[in-house]
Design a protein around this motif. Sequence first.
Motif, short mmCIF file in Angstrom:
data_model
loop_
_atom_site.label_atom_id
_atom_site.label_comp_id
_atom_site.label_asym_id
_atom_site.label_seq_id
_atom_site.Cartn_x
_atom_site.Cartn_y
_atom_site.Cartn_z
N GLN A 324 -81.27 13.93 35.51
CA GLN A 324 -82.44 14.14 36.35
C GLN A 324 -82.08 14.63 37.75
OE1 GLN A 324 -84.55 10.41 36.26
NE2 GLN A 324 -84.81 10.44 34.04
N LEU A 325 -81.00 14.09 38.33
CA LEU A 325 -80.69 14.40 39.72
C LEU A 325 -79.69 15.53 39.87
CD1 LEU A 325 -80.49 10.72 40.98
CD2 LEU A 325 -82.44 12.26 41.06
N LEU A 326 -78.75 15.62 38.96
CA LEU A 326 -77.76 16.68 39.02
C LEU A 326 -78.10 17.84 38.09
CD1 LEU A 326 -74.45 14.62 39.20
CD2 LEU A 326 -75.95 15.39 41.03
N HIS A 327 -79.20 17.68 37.34
CA HIS A 327 -79.70 18.76 36.49
C HIS A 327 -78.65 19.26 35.49
CE1 HIS A 327 -83.09 18.82 39.21
NE2 HIS A 327 -82.25 18.95 40.22
N HIS A 328 -77.95 18.30 34.91
CA HIS A 328 -76.97 18.64 33.87
C HIS A 328 -77.30 17.82 32.63
CE1 HIS A 328 -73.29 19.90 31.96
NE2 HIS A 328 -72.97 18.64 31.72
N PRO A 329 -77.61 18.48 31.51
CA PRO A 329 -78.09 17.77 30.32
C PRO A 329 -76.98 17.12 29.48
CG PRO A 329 -78.03 20.12 29.89
CD PRO A 329 -77.63 19.94 31.34
N VAL A 330 -76.25 16.19 30.06
CA VAL A 330 -75.23 15.47 29.30
C VAL A 330 -75.88 14.32 28.56
CG1 VAL A 330 -74.63 13.92 31.21
CG2 VAL A 330 -72.93 14.42 29.43
#
Length: 418
Positions: A324-330
Amino acid sequence: MAAMTESCSVCGTRFDVQFRYQMEERDGGFAFFCSHECHRKAVSGEATGGATCSACRKRFYVELVSQVVRVRGELRHACSDDCRKQILAESDGARLGAMTLPPAPVTIASATPPPVAPVIAPPVLSPPVPIGVPAPPAPPPIVAAAVPAAPRAPGRMHAPQRLAIFNHKGGTGKTTTSVSIAAGLAARGLRVLLVDTDSQGNVSVSLGVKAERTLYHVLVMGMRATDVAVKVRENLDMVISNETLAAAELYLAGKQNRDRVLRDRLASAFEAYDVVLLDCSPSLSLMNQNALVVADGIIVPVACDFLSLVGVRQVIKTVKNVNQLLHHPVQIHGVLPTFYDARARICRDAVQALEEHFGDRVLPPIRQATRLKEAPAQGKTIFEYAPESNAAQDYATVVDLLVDGPTNKTSRPRAVGE
């Protein structure tokens, strides 16, 4: 009007300054050049043993006009196009996102709008299977070089190609899991890069590896990961870490887009290797944020005890923050129970609790084995040190699931007395 006489900053010759190029403001002062040749040497870095890249701090010789950047009247150097873009982005105050530790509120700087990330459904591993009877001793021992399957083409692995072995809690078997999975994948014919992102450097100790260049050189000096990596086994290379990684983390703290520096630095490795595996430290550090932004999937080793189950909650919270905050879908690709002893009720209850929460993503447990503790002292993987042990069989099963997916279903190992 009398001419201004100065000494050349390159060769020391006294001369009369007559042209604009002969005087240049640098580092809060002025530099003087008696000729075009001396000016060229100064710009290229020949006079000082090379210029320093303002982005990655790498020393290099300037050969292209694009490698010299002026930012608000000050001279900057960029050793590559990526560094040039980074310098220009930082001069505009660009920042993709920053995550702070709880309980402080987390905000994203508004200078750069967040990229739109696709929604990726969590990958599915094999569903929980009933407890079975231990296999007879007839099959041959499992040795790293004997793990079956021909070499696979890049991108054919069922699990994500960038995997982080991560858990906030210490003592869950992260390093052992990282080394064992990396060795197993390499034995399956995949080209594997194992990156140690823990300043304790336990991965290199476990494999008996020493190297002059470490992850510090990749992060701070801007060296290519493929140049720093050392070969430790067939198909298995490694970027080691040591105490210098603490200084690298201080360097990251002062960078724009500090959460993505490791991903950018490892870019050369993504095409050179089929799998990039990151061994993370047990902390909520900036380095771990970088590692999770590199990864597409996470494997969470969880010791079969109550406190480790409580620690999983923090892992879930961190994964949500990265999304959500770093916008990386891990996503959490697998949860791996470790130190499993079926004779102990707490171990059985722990696995059951994990299955109730994570379902299909719970991997077959790794049975507790003294050989796992002895192998690092010999600088060997569990496949090399004790290929016939329960732990070697269990890690080989996990590797099979990561490579082939849920098609190879195996029953959970059972300990004596269950």
